[in-house]
Design an enzyme around this catalytic site. Structure first.
Site, short mmCIF file in Angstrom:
data_model
loop_
_atom_site.label_atom_id
_atom_site.label_comp_id
_atom_site.label_asym_id
_atom_site.label_seq_id
_atom_site.Cartn_x
_atom_site.Cartn_y
_atom_site.Cartn_z
N ASN A 72 87.76 3.52 -78.50
CA ASN A 72 87.42 2.30 -79.24
C ASN A 72 87.85 2.41 -80.70
O ASN A 72 88.81 1.77 -81.11
CB ASN A 72 85.92 2.01 -79.14
CG ASN A 72 85.59 0.57 -79.53
OD1 ASN A 72 86.28 -0.06 -80.32
ND2 ASN A 72 84.53 0.02 -78.95
N ASP A 73 87.16 3.22 -81.49
CA ASP A 73 87.46 3.30 -82.91
C ASP A 73 88.89 3.76 -83.17
O ASP A 73 89.51 3.32 -84.15
CB ASP A 73 86.49 4.26 -83.61
CG ASP A 73 85.05 3.76 -83.54
OD1 ASP A 73 84.86 2.52 -83.51
OD2 ASP A 73 84.13 4.59 -83.50
N VAL A 74 89.44 4.61 -82.32
CA VAL A 74 90.77 5.18 -82.57
C VAL A 74 91.89 4.19 -82.26
O VAL A 74 93.06 4.49 -82.49
CB VAL A 74 90.98 6.48 -81.77
CG1 VAL A 74 89.96 7.53 -82.18
CG2 VAL A 74 90.92 6.23 -80.28
N ALA A 89 81.46 4.12 -84.65
CA ALA A 89 81.45 3.72 -86.05
C ALA A 89 80.67 2.43 -86.27
O ALA A 89 80.37 2.06 -87.39
CB ALA A 89 82.88 3.55 -86.56
#
Length: 541
Positions: A467-469, A509
């Site tokens: 997700n965040d990456v 995050a």
């Protein structure tokens, strides 16, 4: 009363650095001597214990120093091997060989025994069978626990296992420091007046402090990684002031310990260090867990190195320095991959603001839902597919089903590659380990800087559990907590398939992801393993 080692073995004469007629002679002349030339010399080397100089410090035999040096070389080779998945098995073997050499050398140079006769060549060497039995029993219990744990632990639980191992290293450092403080003569760090040498007090204070911080911090990391404690940052009021004050107190007491070795000083350092370990890790959120794991790995190394000085053990100093420095370098690399300073990670609270402001996914925005059949058809028609795994794959244990899907695509002539982000998962190399377990070929796995430019030419970006990456907000939204973090350019792929359990959640995050709502994105809302299995079934039809 120990058993007689050998009636033909006699004590050698005094060793270098040991005064004649002193009590140290009997301790320093524990090595056997047989009047048979080279054989006698070899056995003396194998069974010799460290000499003690008049200052009380242990003198390690030359052969043992050489053995520790060889062990250190194997440890360096282990680190080199572990730097790549293709050589990691060899690196593990080097590490095992080096540790075996270090342990055997330490045992051989510290044979527990006592002198049963009068000083001189007529004395017999007795071995304390009880102590040796206890040592062997401890080694056996530890080996059984290690083997059983390694065989039973799931690959998805490796992050918390590593954190648990770090806690044990820290606790061992505290135990060694406590033992050395309570019985300094047995460690050769006390003078004739019974007081601990000032230099040894510094080593002891630093060792117990770093060890206690490692232990308590690793316990919190374990609880967060295992889901037994919230992964969200726990922000305490005035936490920075409390942490700085506690650290200052620890450093001040360590300095004071050099002039006053009262029990209250040593135990206060220990207690405060346990407390600061908890305080440092509690405010760190799940998004920073990979950095925390590598940081704790570094702490455990420095704790071992500090205790190596106390024990006068070269192997511990070498190994601790290697682990400490490599862990620190890895932490720096991880922070760089997240575009965050090491200090900001230690300060904690990453993602707290986003979470507090309600970082729920914006379901009112239009998005497309796809199916396993859609994904199977589109990927079979593609020329190239780039797979981006994340922690969701680990939780669902979908790596084997994913590899099976990739194998079917390759049979159709599709180019399949895996893109691994440095901070994907909950520990450094987490995704690499899972893919290796599923027998994914090493030459199909690429790091961010090696593959990111290929997304613009890719037909399909297949995101499973990440997700965040892959969040483009890291490049465009300066108000985002992940702004500046290097991410995969999946938004440039012609088609994006995004496996996610539901649209109601966000990454660690705590921020929404614009990739969900792009025109070329199809959301595959399901358990990652089940979705991959359904795609495999659809491809077979």
């Amino acid at each position: 009363m120990g058993g007689l080692l050998n009636p033909s073995v006699r004590h050698p004469g005094p060793r270098a650095g040991v005064p004649l007629g002193s009590n140290a002679v009997r301790r320093a002349t524990a090595g056997p001597r047989i009047t048979s030339g080279v054989t006698a010399g070899l056995l003396a080397l194998l069974m010799a214990t460290p000499a003690h100089a008049s200052s009380g410090a242990a003198t390690t035999p030359a052969w043992a120093m050489l053995a520790y040096l060889v062990a250190g070389v194997f440890f360096i080779l282990a680190l080199r091997g572990l730097s790549s998945p293709s050589t990691s098995q060899g690196g593990n073997r080097y590490g095992m060989i080096g540790m075996a050499i270090a342990v055997v050398t330490t045992l051989a140079t510290h044979v527990p025994g006592f002198d049963a006769g009068v000083e001189g060549d007529g004395s017999w060497l007795f071995v304390d069978v009880t102590t040796i039995a206890l040592i062997l029993a401890a080694i056996g219990i530890g080996a059984v626990i290690g083997i059983v744990t390694a065989r039973r632990i799931a690959m998805t639980d490796m992050p918390q296992l590593v954190a648990a191992f770090h806690s044990l290293v820290g606790l061992a450092a505290v135990a060694v420091a406590a033992a050395a403080y309570l019985a300094p003569q047995g460690f050769g760090i006390a003078g004739d007046d019974g007081l601990i040498n000032p230099v040894s007090r510094i080593e002891m204070g630093l060792g117990v402090a770093i060890g206690a911080i490692t232990f308590s911090g690793s316990v919190i990391a374990f609880l967060k990684l295992a889901g037994k404690m919230s992964g969200a940052p726990i922000i305490l009021p005035l936490r920075h002031l409390i942490n700085l004050g506690t650290l200052a107190a620890i450093l001040g007491l360590t300095a004071y310990f050099t002039v006053d070795q009262s029990p209250w000083v040593f135990w206060t350092i220990t207690i405060l260090s346990f407390i600061i370990g908890f305080l440092l890790i509690i405010p760190i959120g799940g998004a920073d867990m990979p950095v925390v794991v590598s940081m704790l790995n570094s702490y455990s190394g420095w704790a071992a190195a500090a205790m190596g000085f106390t024990l006068h053990n070269s192997a511990m100093i070498i190994t601790g320095a290697l682990v400490g420095s490599s862990g620190a370098i890895l932490s720096y690399i991880m922070c760089k991959a997240m575009n965050r300073s090491f200090i900001s990670v230690i300060a904690g609270g990453f993602g707290a603001e986003a979470g507090a402001s309600g970082g729920e996914a914006k379901e009112q925005r239009p998005w497309k839902r796809g199916s396993a059949e859609d994904a199977a058809y589109m990927m079979k028609q593609a020329d190239s597919v780039i797979i981006v795994p994340g922690y969701g794959m680990a939780v669902a244990q979908a790596q084997h089903a994913l590899r099976e899907m990739a194998d079917l695509l390759k049979k159709e002539g599709v180019s399949v590659k895996y893109a691994i982000h440095p901070v994907a998962g909950r520990m450094p190399g987490h995704m690499n380990v899972l893919l290796a377990e599923a027998n994914v070929p090493y030459d199909e796995v690429f790091e961010l800087e090696d593959i990111n430019s290929e997304f613009a030419q890719a037909d399909v970006a297949f995101i499973i559990g990440a997700n965040d990456v892959v969040n483009p907000a890291a490049k465009t939204d300066k108000s985002s907590p992940i702004y500046g973090m290097p991410v995969f350019d999946v938004d440039k792929a012609k088609t994006v398939f995004f496996i996610k359990r539901s649209m109601g959640g966000v990454g660690y995050a705590g921020v929404d992801n614009d990739v969900f709502y792009m025109d070329q994105t199809m959301m595959l809302l399901a358990d990652a393993k089940k979705m991959c299995e359904d795609i495999v079934k659809a491809m077979a039809h």
